[in-house]
Design a protein around this motif. Structure first.
Motif, mmCIF file in Angstrom:
data_model
loop_
_atom_site.group_PDB
_atom_site.id
_atom_site.type_symbol
_atom_site.label_atom_id
_atom_site.label_comp_id
_atom_site.label_asym_id
_atom_site.label_seq_id
_atom_site.Cartn_x
_atom_site.Cartn_y
_atom_site.Cartn_z
ATOM 1 N N THR A 22 1.196 -1.413 0.274
ATOM 2 C CA THR A 22 -0.076 -0.175 0.224
ATOM 3 C C THR A 22 1.050 1.600 -0.036
ATOM 4 O O THR A 22 0.470 2.201 -0.360
ATOM 5 N N ASP A 23 1.857 1.114 0.487
ATOM 6 C CA ASP A 23 3.010 2.368 0.210
ATOM 7 C C ASP A 23 4.088 2.733 -0.477
ATOM 8 O O ASP A 23 4.658 1.956 -0.448
ATOM 9 N N LEU A 24 3.804 3.678 -1.180
ATOM 10 C CA LEU A 24 5.360 3.551 -2.162
ATOM 11 C C LEU A 24 6.410 3.993 -1.376
ATOM 12 O O LEU A 24 7.217 3.534 -2.112
ATOM 13 N N SER A 25 6.460 4.656 -0.565
ATOM 14 C CA SER A 25 7.490 5.334 0.254
ATOM 15 C C SER A 25 8.348 3.842 0.494
ATOM 16 O O SER A 25 9.641 4.523 1.336
ATOM 17 N N ALA A 26 7.920 2.765 0.896
ATOM 18 C CA ALA A 26 8.723 1.837 1.145
ATOM 19 C C ALA A 26 10.333 1.866 -0.020
ATOM 20 O O ALA A 26 10.494 0.664 0.334
ATOM 21 N N PHE A 27 10.049 1.996 -1.052
ATOM 22 C CA PHE A 27 11.151 1.822 -2.318
ATOM 23 C C PHE A 27 12.100 3.129 -2.737
ATOM 24 O O PHE A 27 11.213 4.335 -2.379
ATOM 25 N N GLY A 28 12.718 3.188 -3.800
ATOM 26 C CA GLY A 28 13.265 4.235 -3.983
ATOM 27 C C GLY A 28 14.516 4.374 -3.203
ATOM 28 O O GLY A 28 15.494 3.924 -2.978
ATOM 29 N N SER A 29 14.503 6.728 -3.191
ATOM 30 C CA SER A 29 15.674 6.956 -2.295
ATOM 31 C C SER A 29 15.501 6.638 -0.557
ATOM 32 O O SER A 29 16.123 7.844 -0.561
ATOM 33 N N SER A 30 14.543 5.566 -0.616
ATOM 34 C CA SER A 30 14.496 5.606 1.047
ATOM 35 C C SER A 30 16.401 5.266 1.468
ATOM 36 O O SER A 30 17.421 4.761 2.264
ATOM 37 N N GLY A 31 17.261 4.671 0.407
ATOM 38 C CA GLY A 31 18.115 3.785 0.149
ATOM 39 C C GLY A 31 18.922 2.846 0.157
ATOM 40 O O GLY A 31 19.739 2.242 -0.183
ATOM 41 N N SER A 32 17.781 2.178 1.092
ATOM 42 C CA SER A 32 17.767 0.706 1.124
ATOM 43 C C SER A 32 18.144 0.158 -0.092
ATOM 44 O O SER A 32 18.191 -1.377 -0.450
ATOM 45 N N LEU A 33 17.374 0.319 -1.099
ATOM 46 C CA LEU A 33 17.321 -0.600 -2.039
ATOM 47 C C LEU A 33 18.280 0.223 -3.532
ATOM 48 O O LEU A 33 17.364 0.193 -4.718
ATOM 49 N N GLN A 34 19.198 0.921 -3.357
ATOM 50 C CA GLN A 34 19.817 1.717 -4.278
ATOM 51 C C GLN A 34 20.615 0.408 -5.307
ATOM 52 O O GLN A 34 21.236 1.545 -6.821
ATOM 53 N N ASN A 35 20.346 -0.529 -4.868
ATOM 54 C CA ASN A 35 21.135 -1.422 -6.300
ATOM 55 C C ASN A 35 19.975 -2.341 -7.351
ATOM 56 O O ASN A 35 19.960 -3.405 -8.136
ATOM 57 N N LEU A 36 18.737 -2.360 -6.725
ATOM 58 C CA LEU A 36 17.278 -2.435 -7.154
ATOM 59 C C LEU A 36 17.637 -2.348 -9.303
ATOM 60 O O LEU A 36 17.561 -1.018 -9.274
ATOM 61 N N LYS A 37 17.820 -3.451 -9.619
ATOM 62 C CA LYS A 37 17.346 -2.856 -11.360
ATOM 63 C C LYS A 37 15.853 -3.369 -11.629
ATOM 64 O O LYS A 37 15.828 -2.670 -12.490
ATOM 65 N N GLU A 38 15.075 -4.068 -11.004
ATOM 66 C CA GLU A 38 14.207 -4.851 -11.542
ATOM 67 C C GLU A 38 12.844 -4.617 -10.215
ATOM 68 O O GLU A 38 12.914 -4.962 -9.364
ATOM 69 N N LEU A 39 11.792 -3.420 -10.873
ATOM 70 C CA LEU A 39 11.005 -3.380 -9.479
ATOM 71 C C LEU A 39 9.052 -3.432 -10.167
ATOM 72 O O LEU A 39 9.332 -3.022 -11.281
#
Length: 108
Positions: A22-39
């Motif tokens: 439900t919450d888009l803020s869990a993704f992206g610029s939080s810093g924890s998923l900086q190596n994510l290539k596919e979402l």
């Protein structure tokens, strides 16, 4: 869920399509998923939030937000140099796509 995502700093691919996210803020610029290539979070019909969270995702190549209620301006992807595939079908994202296409780097 955010607590779990914060521990996945080496994750490259994440598919949560059709789930109850439900919450888009869990993704992206939080810093924890900086190596994510596919979402892929398509079909998460309760998903809300602004796509600005993807502003600082330099290695993101494929993003599918189909059938979600995410909002924001498509120009947020202007500085996402690795982005190859972007699916925003049936979202609330706005903006001028031709302007985005003219301002992105040509990978060749």
């Amino acid at each position: 869920m955010i607590v779990v995502l914060n521990r996945l700093e080496f994750l490259h691919t994440l598919n949560l399509s059709g789930t109850q996210v439900t919450d888009l803020s869990a993704f992206g610029s939080s810093g924890s998923l900086q190596n994510l290539k596919e979402l892929n979070i398509s079909g998460c019909t309760q998903l809300r939030g602004d796509i600005i969270v993807f502003k600082n995702t330099p290695v993101l190549e494929n993003l599918d937000l189909t059938e979600t209620d995410v909002t924001g301006d498509i120009l947020v992807f202007k500085n996402t140099p690795a982005l190859k595939e972007l699916n925003l079908f049936n979202t609330l994202v706005t903006g001028d796509f031709p302007e985005l296409a003219l301002n992105t780097r040509n990978p060749n």
